[in-house]
Design an enzyme around this catalytic site. Structure first.
Site, PDB file in Angstrom:
ATOM      1  CG  HIS A  48      53.099  68.185 115.409  1.00 54.67           C
ATOM      2  ND1 HIS A  48      52.021  67.609 116.050  1.00 54.67           N
ATOM      3  CD2 HIS A  48      52.735  69.455 115.114  1.00 54.67           C
ATOM      4  CE1 HIS A  48      51.052  68.515 116.152  1.00 54.67           C
ATOM      5  NE2 HIS A  48      51.461  69.642 115.584  1.00 54.67           N
ATOM      6  CG  HIS A  72      49.626  72.657 111.618  1.00 55.12           C
ATOM      7  ND1 HIS A  72      50.043  71.369 111.414  1.00 55.12           N
ATOM      8  CD2 HIS A  72      49.758  72.876 112.954  1.00 55.12           C
ATOM      9  CE1 HIS A  72      50.403  70.828 112.574  1.00 55.12           C
ATOM     10  NE2 HIS A  72      50.236  71.729 113.528  1.00 55.12           N
ATOM     11  CD  GLU A  76      52.499  81.326 116.556  1.00 54.63           C
ATOM     12  OE1 GLU A  76      51.956  81.890 115.588  1.00 54.63           O
ATOM     13  OE2 GLU A  76      52.653  81.858 117.666  1.00 54.63           O
ATOM     14  CG  ASP A  77      56.113  76.629 116.183  1.00 52.94           C
ATOM     15  OD1 ASP A  77      55.899  77.624 116.912  1.00 52.94           O
ATOM     16  OD2 ASP A  77      55.523  75.541 116.318  1.00 52.94           O
ATOM     17  CG  ASP A 139      47.846  71.156 115.931  1.00 57.30           C
ATOM     18  OD1 ASP A 139      48.962  70.607 116.002  1.00 57.30           O
ATOM     19  OD2 ASP A 139      47.564  72.242 116.472  1.00 57.30           O
ATOM     20  CG  ASP A 260      25.158  50.597 130.191  1.00 58.40           C
ATOM     21  OD1 ASP A 260      25.721  50.885 131.260  1.00 58.40           O
ATOM     22  OD2 ASP A 260      24.338  51.327 129.631  1.00 58.40           O
TER      23      ASP A 260
HETATM   24 MN    MN Z   1      50.751  71.730 115.578  1.00 59.01          MN
END
Ligand code: MN
Length: 722
Positions: A48, A72, A76-77, A139, A260
Site C-alpha cells: 500500500h 505514512h 498508526e499501524d 493514500d 456529450d
Molecule cells: Mn494508508
C-alpha cells in the site's frame, strides 16, 4: 508492487537531484515496520505505501513527499514512533508523517463534534504544509481503488461517503482534477452501484452503435487543426460514469438527451493558438449554444485555465472541447503539484491565489466559538450541497441538502406532496420530517384524505414544497375568515332584527366593492369591512334607526366609536360612569378597553375631555407626574348594564385547520360578539391576534376567556392591556 529501484528510477526521471538514500531508507524502514501485516486484499500491507508513493511520482513531488508516502502508516499501524522517524529521516519528513497520521485519525471518529475538531487539525495540517494533503489524497485514492476488498458493507460505505464529501472536493479545491474525478467515480460505484451500472451499460450500448468514436474523432480533430496550421496534441476520453450522472441531474435530462459524454482536450503551444484553435473548431463544426467559457481570461479560483466549448462533432454527437496550453494543462491536471514552490515560506504568486480559500477557512476556525459552527461553515465551503435519492422505480430525485421526505414527495409530484402521510426510506417506515441522505430510496405513502399540514413548513427546505403548503394554508385561512365573517353578519343582522339572505348580500356586492359573496364574508371576517356597513347597505332603514353619531365612525377605531356613540345617544344623564365633570366629553381608552367591574380612572386632556382607563393600564405611567389630570371614576352599575362594552383579548391560537372557526363558535356560544379582529403576528404554527368582543361586563369577558382557554386550539388568552 513497485520495486525499490523502480521507485527511485521514477523519481530520478523528473528530479535528478532526488534524495536516493532517503527514499531507499524509507522503503526499507516501512517494509520492516509493517512486517507480515496483510491488506484486506491478501497482499502484504507494505504494497500500500509503495503504491501511494507510486501515485505521487505522477505528480513529480519532491523526495520528502515520497518518503512521507512510504512511511505514512507506520505510526498508526506499527510499533514505530514519531521519534524513530525523526531520528532516521529528519524533522521535515517527521512533521509530514505526523500530519498525515492526524488526518488518518479522522476516520476513526464519527461523533460530529469530534469530526469538527479533527477537521480543524486537518486544515491546520494542510496549511502548514500542502504536501500532507497530497499524500493523504494519494493514500485515499489507493484505498478507494482497493475498496472492494473490504468485507463490511458499512465500512465500505462510510469510506466512500467520506471520499465523496471530503476528499474529492478537497482534491478539486487544490486543482487536482484527475484525482478528484477518479475518487468520485470510485465512491459512486460504492454509494450507488445500480445507478453506475446503468450509466456504464448505456455507455457500452452507445459504443456498440457508434464504433470506437473517440479515436475517430481524435483523428479528425487533429487533421482539421493541422490543415489550419495549428500544431496541437489531441486527447479524448469518455467522461466518467459519475460525471455523466452528475450532468444528468444538474440539467435534469435523461440519458437519451445526454449525448456529450465525450470530452476532448486540445493542447497547443501558446495562448494565441488556443483562440486560433477555438476559431477553427467553431468554423468546422456546428456550435452547441451556451457552452463556451473562457477560463483563460477568467481563471477559476483554483487557478484552472482553459477554453471550453461544445460542438456537434464529426459524427453529429455533442462533444466537449477543452483548449489549453501545455502549462495550463499541467496546472489543470496536477493542480498545486504543478507548481514547485509549494513548500511553506516560499509562496509564489499562484500559491497565494490557490490557498486563499484555506486562509479564509482558517479565519473562520479562529473565530468560531463551537465545533458545530465550524462544521457548518466548512460544509458550506467544501461539501456538496445536494442529496440524491431515488423513487422505488429508480428515478432520481435531486434535492438540496437537509431536504426531508416531504420535499421529496413534492419533488415527485404536487399531488403526492399534498396527500403524503408517511414515507418508507430504504424499506423502513420513517417520520415525514426525516432528513434524506445520499442514495436513499424513498417510497411515499399517500392518502386521499390527507391535506398539507402547516407544520410541515417547519422542516421543508425546497421552494416548491413551501409554496404548495403556503398556498393551501392561505386557501384554508380564507375559508376560516369566510365562516367568521358570516357569523359576524348573522349576529349583526339578528341584533337589528333583519334577516341575512343570500339575495340581500349579492345585491350590495358592487356597492361595497366586493366581487363575490365569499369575498364579502372574508372582508368582514378579516375586519376590513364592518358588519354594520353591510347591514346598512342591505337595509338602508337600519341606518335611520341609529343615525345619530354615525358621522365619525369611519375615522376612529370601531370599538371606541361604538362606546362614544352610545354615550352620546344617552346624553349626560345616561353616562355609565360616576365622577365625571358635567359637560365634559368622555370616551373609553383604546389601550385597555375598560369594562364594568374594572377599577377605573380618568385622564383629562384639554379639548378632548376625559379618557377612561383601567387602573392597571400601562398608559397611566406616562401621567405619573401630573396628578392634576387624574380623575377618580366609578361605574354606574344601573346605567352600565343597559349597554354592551368592548373588551379586547390577545389570543394565541394554533395555525391549524378549523381553529379560527372554533374560536368564533366558542365566543358566540358564550353570548359574546366579535366586533373586530386583528392578526398581529402569524407564524407557521401560531397566530397572534387581538379580538374585540362585545360583552356586558368584566365578568362576562372573564367567562369567555375561561371558555377559550379550555379550547384545544387555543394556546393562550389574555386580556389586552395596552
Ligand atoms: Mn494508508
Amino acid at each position: 508492487m513497485i520495486r525499490q529501484f523502480e521507485l527511485v528510477e521514477r523519481v530520478k526521471a523528473y528530479d535528478p537531484n532526488a534524495d536516493e538514500v532517503g527514499i531507499n531508507g524509507a522503503y526499507v524502514f516501512a517494509m520492516k515496520a509493517h512486517g507480515s501485516q496483510l491488506r484486506a486484499s491478501g497482499d502484504p500491507y507494505f504494497s500500500h505505501p509503495i503504491e501511494v508513493a507510486g501515485i505521487l511520482t505522477n505528480y513529480r513531488v519532491d523526495s520528502a513527499t515520497i518518503e512521507t508516502a512510504l512511511l505514512h502508516d507506520t505510526i498508526e499501524d506499527t510499533p514505530a514512533t514519531l521519534d524513530d522517524i525523526k531520528s532516521h529521516f529528519g524533522n521535515e519528513v517527521a512533521q509530514l508523517v505526523d500530519g498525515v497520521t492526524k488526518l488518518t485519525r479522522i476516520e476513526y471518529q464519527s461523533d460530529r463534534e469530534k469530526q469538527a475538531e479533527n477537521f480543524r487539525k486537518l486544515v491546520l495540517a494542510m496549511s502548514e504544509d500542502i504536501r500532507v494533503l497530497l499524500v493523504k489524497l494519494a493514500d485515499r485514492l489507493h484505498n478507494m481503488r482497493t475498496l472492494h476488498y473490504i468485507k463490511k458493507d458499512e465500512k465500505r460505505r462510510r469510506i466512500a461517503m467520506e471520499t465523496m464529501e471530503i476528499y474529492a472536493p478537497l482534491a478539486e479545491r487544490i486543482g487536482m482534477q484527475e484525482i478528484k474525478t477518479e475518487l468520485e467515480d470510485l465512491a459512486f460505484a460504492e454509494i450507488n452501484p445500480e445507478a453506475r451500472r446503468a450509466v456504464v451499460k448505456r455507455l457500452e450500448t452507445l459504443r456498440d452503435q457508434g464504433g470506437e468514436l473517440v479515436p475517430k474523432i481524435i483523428g479528425e480533430l487533429s487533421e482539421t487543426l493541422k490543415e489550419n496550421g495549428i500544431e496541437a496534441e489531441v486527447h479524448g476520453r469518455e467522461k466518467t460514469p459519475y460525471s455523466i450522472w452528475r450532468k444528468m441531474q444538474k440539467h435534469d435530462v435523461g440519458f437519451e438527451q445526454l449525448s456529450d459524454i465525450m470530452a476532448f482536450r486540445i493542447i497547443v503551444n501558446s495562448i494565441e493558438d488556443c483562440y486560433k484553435a477555438l476559431g477553427v473548431a467553431h468554423n468546422a463544426y456546428r456550435v452547441v449554444p451556451g457552452r463556451f467559457k473562457d477560463y483563460i481570461s477568467m481563471p477559476k479560483p483554483n487557478g484552472y485555465q482553459s477554453l471550453h466549448t461544445g460542438v456537434f462533432g464529426p459524427h453529429q454527437q455533442r462533444i466537449e472541447l477543452q483548449i489549453r496550453t501545455r502549462k495550463m494543462h499541467e496546472v489543470g491536471e496536477f493542480g498545486v503539484a504543478a507548481h514547485w514552490n509549494y513548500k511553506q515560506g516560499i509562496p509564489n504568486q499562484d500559491g497565494v491565489t490557490q490557498y486563499r480559500w484555506l486562509r479564509e477557512l482558517l479565519d473562520i476556525l479562529e473565530h468560531a466559538a463551537d465545533p458545530e459552527e465550524v462544521l457548518e461553515h466548512s460544509k458550506m465551503e467544501m461539501f456538496q450541497d445536494q442529496v440524491f435519492c431515488f423513487t422505488p422505480r429508480g428515478d432520481l430525485i435531486n434535492l438540496p441538502r437537509g431536504a426531508t421526505t416531504v420535499d421529496f414527495a413534492y419533488a415527485v409530484h404536487s399531488e403526492v406532496g399534498d396527500h403524503c402521510v408517511g414515507a418508507k426510506i430504504n424499506g423502513k417506515m420513517m417520520p415525514l420530517r426525516t432528513e434524506l441522505r445520499n442514495g436513499d430510496q424513498v417510497e411515499i405513502v399517500t392518502s386521499k384524505a390527507q391535506t398539507p399540514n402547516p407544520t410541515w413548513e417547519r422542516f421543508v427546505v425546497t421552494g416548491k414544497a413551501r409554496a404548495r403548503i403556503r398556498r393551501f394554508v392561505r386557501l384554508q385561512e380564507r375559508e376560516e375568515y369566510e365562516k367568521l365573517g358570516r357569523s359576524i353578519l348573522l349576529r349583526t343582522f339578528k341584533e337589528a332584527d333583519f334577516d341575512l339572505t343570500d339575495k340581500g348580500i349579492s345585491g350590495v356586492l358592487k356597492k361595497l366593492g366586493q366581487s363575490t359573496e365569499e369575498d364579502l364574508y372574508v372582508a368582514v371576517g378579516l375586519g376590513h369591512l364592518p358588519g354594520r356597513d353591510v347591514l346598512e347597505a342591505v337595509y338602508p332603514r337600519a341606518k335611520k334607526q341609529t343615525k345619530k353619531g354615525q358621522d365619525d365612525e369611519r375615522v376612529v377605531p370601531l370599538a371606541e366609536a361604538r362606546n362614544r356613540k352610545r354615550s352620546r345617544e344617552k346624553g349626560e344623564g345616561g353616562v355609565p360612569i360616576q365622577g365625571l365633570i358635567p359637560g365634559m366629553a368622555m370616551h373609553f381608552a383604546g389601550c385597555c378597553h375598560p369594562l364594568p367591574g374594572d377599577r377605573i380612572v380618568g385622564i383629562v386632556t384639554t379639548g378632548r375631555g376625559v379618557t377612561v382607563h383601567t387602573i392597571d393600564c400601562d398608559t397611566l405611567e406616562g401621567y405619573g407626574d401630573e396628578p392634576e389630570r387624574w380623575l377618580d371614576l366609578a361605574w354606574d352599575r344601573d346605567e352600565a348594564q343597559h349597554e354592551l362594552h368592548v373588551g379586547r383579548v390577545h389570543v394565541t391560537v394554533a395555525n391549524a385547520p378549523g381553529s379560527l372557526g372554533d374560536l368564533s363558535t366558542m365566543i358566540a356560544k358564550n353570548d359574546g360578539n366579535i366586533s373586530n379582529l386583528k392578526i398581529i403576528n402569524r407564524s407557521t404554527d401560531f397566530f397572534d391576534m387581538l379580538i374585540d368582543v362585545e360583552v356586558r361586563d368584566v365578568k362576562h369577558l372573564t367567562d369567555i376567556i375561561a371558555a377559550l382557554r379550555a379550547s384545544p386550539a387555543v394556546n393562550s388568552v389574555e386580556r389586552s392591556r395596552g
